[in-house]
Write a protein that holds these residues in place. Structure first.
Motif, short mmCIF file in Angstrom:
data_model
loop_
_atom_site.label_atom_id
_atom_site.label_comp_id
_atom_site.label_asym_id
_atom_site.label_seq_id
_atom_site.Cartn_x
_atom_site.Cartn_y
_atom_site.Cartn_z
N SER A 19 0.83 -1.21 0.00
CA SER A 19 0.00 0.00 0.00
C SER A 19 0.86 1.26 0.00
N MET A 20 1.93 1.27 0.76
CA MET A 20 2.82 2.44 0.77
C MET A 20 3.55 2.58 -0.55
N PRO A 38 -5.18 11.94 -2.30
CA PRO A 38 -6.30 11.51 -1.45
C PRO A 38 -5.91 10.25 -0.68
N PRO A 39 -6.59 9.98 0.42
CA PRO A 39 -6.28 8.75 1.17
C PRO A 39 -6.49 7.52 0.29
N LEU A 40 -5.58 6.58 0.38
CA LEU A 40 -5.66 5.37 -0.42
C LEU A 40 -6.96 4.61 -0.13
N TYR A 41 -7.43 4.67 1.11
CA TYR A 41 -8.63 3.91 1.47
C TYR A 41 -9.87 4.38 0.72
N GLU A 42 -9.81 5.54 0.06
CA GLU A 42 -10.94 5.97 -0.76
C GLU A 42 -11.02 5.17 -2.06
N ILE A 44 -9.22 1.78 -2.28
CA ILE A 44 -9.07 0.36 -1.96
C ILE A 44 -8.71 0.22 -0.48
N ASP A 45 -9.04 -0.88 0.12
CA ASP A 45 -8.69 -1.12 1.53
C ASP A 45 -7.19 -1.44 1.61
N ASP A 47 -5.25 -2.34 4.08
CA ASP A 47 -4.92 -3.54 4.84
C ASP A 47 -5.17 -4.80 4.01
N ALA A 48 -6.27 -4.82 3.28
CA ALA A 48 -6.57 -5.97 2.43
C ALA A 48 -5.55 -6.08 1.30
N LEU A 49 -5.15 -4.95 0.73
CA LEU A 49 -4.14 -4.96 -0.32
C LEU A 49 -2.82 -5.52 0.20
N ASP A 50 -2.40 -5.07 1.36
CA ASP A 50 -1.16 -5.58 1.96
C ASP A 50 -1.26 -7.07 2.25
N ALA A 51 -2.39 -7.50 2.77
CA ALA A 51 -2.56 -8.92 3.10
C ALA A 51 -2.55 -9.78 1.85
N LEU A 52 -3.12 -9.27 0.78
CA LEU A 52 -3.18 -10.03 -0.47
C LEU A 52 -1.79 -10.32 -1.03
N PHE A 53 -0.88 -9.38 -0.87
CA PHE A 53 0.46 -9.54 -1.45
C PHE A 53 1.54 -9.75 -0.40
N ASP A 54 1.16 -10.18 0.78
CA ASP A 54 2.14 -10.38 1.86
C ASP A 54 2.64 -11.81 1.92
N GLY A 55 2.05 -12.71 1.17
CA GLY A 55 2.45 -14.12 1.22
C GLY A 55 3.38 -14.48 0.09
N HIS A 56 3.32 -15.71 -0.30
CA HIS A 56 4.18 -16.21 -1.37
C HIS A 56 3.37 -16.50 -2.62
#
Length: 85
Positions: A19-20, A38-42, A44-45, A47-56
């Protein structure tokens, strides 16, 4: 790494959140400070974006619009931004 005059692509640093990285990529492409976007949350979420691409994850991508740009995040943690026409 610039792909063309209107599209740019960058890899997410290992210690950075996706996200960053998206916010920084759009800031760079728009030639605007991060705090003027603008805030990114406007769009996409974050936290969900980070979680989606935090694995392998080895395949897949997500596309969305943010601050006048089409953003694509791929499973290999690359972020592409191009202006919405």
């Amino acid at each position: 790494m610039a792909m063309s005059a209107s599209t740019s692509q960058s890899a997410v640093e290992p210690d950075d959140s996706v996200s960053m990285a998206v916010v920084r990529a759009v800031s760079s492409a728009a030639d605007r400070p991060v705090l003027e976007l603008p805030p990114l949350y406007e769009a996409i979420d974050p936290d969900a974006l980070d979680a989606l691409f935090d694995g392998h994850r080895t395949a897949g991508r997500i596309e969305f619009r943010y601050a006048g740009f089409r953003v694509t995040v791929r499973a290999d943690r690359t972020v592409s931004v191009s202006p919405v026409e």
